[in-house]
Design an enzyme around this catalytic site. Structure first.
Site, PDB file in Angstrom:
ATOM      1  N   ASN A  62      49.699  28.630  40.923  1.00 14.38           N
ATOM      2  CA  ASN A  62      49.221  28.477  42.356  1.00 14.38           C
ATOM      3  C   ASN A  62      49.143  29.377  42.880  1.00 14.38           C
ATOM      4  O   ASN A  62      48.853  29.187  44.545  1.00 14.38           O
ATOM      5  CB  ASN A  62      48.971  27.184  42.692  1.00 14.38           C
ATOM      6  CG  ASN A  62      47.656  27.474  43.353  1.00 14.38           C
ATOM      7  OD1 ASN A  62      46.541  26.902  43.150  1.00 14.38           O
ATOM      8  ND2 ASN A  62      47.830  26.022  44.583  1.00 14.38           N
ATOM      9  N   SER A 113      41.904  29.861  39.500  1.00 15.93           N
ATOM     10  CA  SER A 113      41.264  31.618  39.998  1.00 15.93           C
ATOM     11  C   SER A 113      39.955  30.778  41.150  1.00 15.93           C
ATOM     12  O   SER A 113      40.696  29.870  41.860  1.00 15.93           O
ATOM     13  CB  SER A 113      40.336  31.689  38.662  1.00 15.93           C
ATOM     14  OG  SER A 113      40.067  32.919  38.982  1.00 15.93           O
ATOM     15  N   TYR A 127      39.804  39.477  46.031  1.00 16.52           N
ATOM     16  CA  TYR A 127      40.215  38.935  46.139  1.00 16.52           C
ATOM     17  C   TYR A 127      39.626  38.088  44.966  1.00 16.52           C
ATOM     18  O   TYR A 127      40.420  38.224  44.047  1.00 16.52           O
ATOM     19  CB  TYR A 127      40.279  38.159  46.942  1.00 16.52           C
ATOM     20  CG  TYR A 127      39.630  36.006  46.889  1.00 16.52           C
ATOM     21  CD1 TYR A 127      41.854  35.882  46.602  1.00 16.52           C
ATOM     22  CD2 TYR A 127      39.382  34.923  46.596  1.00 16.52           C
ATOM     23  CE1 TYR A 127      42.436  34.493  46.672  1.00 16.52           C
ATOM     24  CE2 TYR A 127      40.336  33.687  45.773  1.00 16.52           C
ATOM     25  CZ  TYR A 127      41.249  33.731  46.159  1.00 16.52           C
ATOM     26  OH  TYR A 127      41.672  32.463  45.446  1.00 16.52           O
ATOM     27  N   LYS A 131      41.721  37.869  40.970  1.00 13.25           N
ATOM     28  CA  LYS A 131      41.434  36.558  40.647  1.00 13.25           C
ATOM     29  C   LYS A 131      40.639  36.395  38.873  1.00 13.25           C
ATOM     30  O   LYS A 131      40.898  36.317  37.837  1.00 13.25           O
ATOM     31  CB  LYS A 131      40.411  35.269  40.885  1.00 13.25           C
ATOM     32  CG  LYS A 131      41.240  34.694  41.540  1.00 13.25           C
ATOM     33  CD  LYS A 131      42.793  33.968  41.927  1.00 13.25           C
ATOM     34  CE  LYS A 131      43.414  33.706  42.508  1.00 13.25           C
ATOM     35  NZ  LYS A 131      44.498  32.740  42.730  1.00 13.25           N
ATOM     36  N   THR A 162      41.944  22.500  51.637  1.00 12.04           N
ATOM     37  CA  THR A 162      43.218  22.905  51.961  1.00 12.04           C
ATOM     38  C   THR A 162      43.523  23.636  52.781  1.00 12.04           C
ATOM     39  O   THR A 162      42.712  24.364  54.028  1.00 12.04           O
ATOM     40  CB  THR A 162      43.433  23.931  50.212  1.00 12.04           C
ATOM     41  OG1 THR A 162      43.275  25.133  50.350  1.00 12.04           O
ATOM     42  CG2 THR A 162      43.021  22.762  49.204  1.00 12.04           C
TER      43      THR A 162
END
Length: 256
Positions: A62, A113, A127, A131, A162
């Site tokens: 992660n 992912s 980004y 992934k 988050t």
């Protein structure tokens, strides 16, 4: 995972940020410093985990952070650093735990992912690409490890509350005005999503644990109603495009 009574190795580049998780559970929780781009730290973390708990049964990759830039704006060093963390770092961790998992003929690897792999949003091309590479590798790994009793699951979360869109979000220093109405709209100074995401991280963790503990862990898992709706919408659109251009697709074989 800790609340479920499992042993856990919790890692962060700054170990002080996760040390509190072991405050009352030192026998079950091992906090360690880990930067997945640092080989020595990675080997030390896996070695300490194996020494304390006898092996690593589940690896969750992660580590990562967001990076926003139009493709032309992206700095080469930033892009390589992104892939070092989110692809090569994950690969290194997988290689470090696999000997033990293969010896036991059991284990689970979970690679986090993003639904962004499907969306491919402007301003997040690098980004999403990092992934996407992780997902493609995971697909091959799934086939290699399933006969050995080891599962591989790719998790594509939607928007969860988050720090991803907060401190963990970076962007290019270069700004090209021509992209103001596309990639430019996703720059940090224009982002209002942080703190309003619909996903609950605690529920996501429980869902991942349930998937890993199932008799047949999935190769692919979406998390969040937003992720599911987006995936279905994009899958339908892609199928429509395939059908619209099928006359060219089917006219490329060598004539009999």
């Amino acid at each position: 995972m800790i609340a479920e009574g499992h042993n856990a190795v919790v890692t962060a580049r700054d170990v002080d940020k996760v040390a509190d998780l072991a405050a009352d559970e030192a026998d079950r929780v091992l906090p360690l410093p880990l930067d997945v781009t640092e080989t020595a730290q990675m080997r030390n973390a896996v070695g300490n985990a194996e020494e304390k708990f006898g092996g690593v049964d589940v690896l969750v990759n992660n580590a990562g952070y967001g990076y926003r830039a139009a493709v032309e704006e992206g700095d080469d060093s930033d892009i390589r650093a992104l892939f070092e963390t989110q692809f090569f770092g994950a690969v290194a961790m997988i290689k470090a735990v696999l000997p033990g998992m293969r010896a036991r003929r059991s284990g689970a690897i979970v690679n986090i992912s993003t639904i962004g792999v499907q969306i491919m949003p402007t301003g997040s091309g690098y980004y999403a690409a990092s992934k996407a590479a992780l997902e493609a590798m995971s697909g091959a790994l799934y086939g290699e490890l399933k006969p050995l009793g080891i599962s591989v699951t790719v998790v594509e979360p939607g928007a969860f509350r988050t720090d991803f869109a907060g401190r963990s979000l970076t962007q290019s220093t270069a700004v090209i005005d021509d992209y103001a109405d596309t990639a430019g709209k996703r720059r940090k100074e224009h982002d209002t999503a942080h703190g309003t995401q619909p996903g609950d991280p605690a529920k996501a963790a429980k869902a991942i644990i349930a998937a890993v503990e199932s008799d047949e862990p999935p190769a692919f898992l979406l998390l969040g109603n937003d992720a599911l709706a987006t995936y279905r919408r994009l899958a339908e659109a892609r199928l429509n495009t395939i059908q619209a251009w099928e006359h060219l697709t089917t006219n490329t074989d060598i004539d009999a």
